[in-house]
Design a protein around this motif. Sequence first.
Motif: not given
Length: 87
Positions: A8-10, A24-31, A35-37, A57-60
């Motif tokens: 994963f790309e974090f 809390v631990i926030l995880r925002i990731y994609r494979p 360019n997946l969501d 659509d974006t990590d933001r």
Amino acid sequence: MTETEQKFEFSEFSGEFVDDDVTVILRIYRPAGTNLDWTLEVFDEEGNTTIWNDTFDTDRDAFEEFLATVQRDGIRSFLDEPVQRLH
């Protein structure tokens, strides 16, 4: 490739988030390499997970949804029973 082999790309927005003496631990990731969501997950102090049903659509966009949830429901809402949240 099995799920355990998946890389994963974090997002740079991932990490610890502290508010009202709650961490809390926030995880925002994609494979990785795609360019997946983006997926949004929050782990509470007990290790319980809250995950959003929809991807972003974006990590933001994912980070802003997290911040909006904290503003609307409070950081302590993540300490309740783990839930799946709708986007």
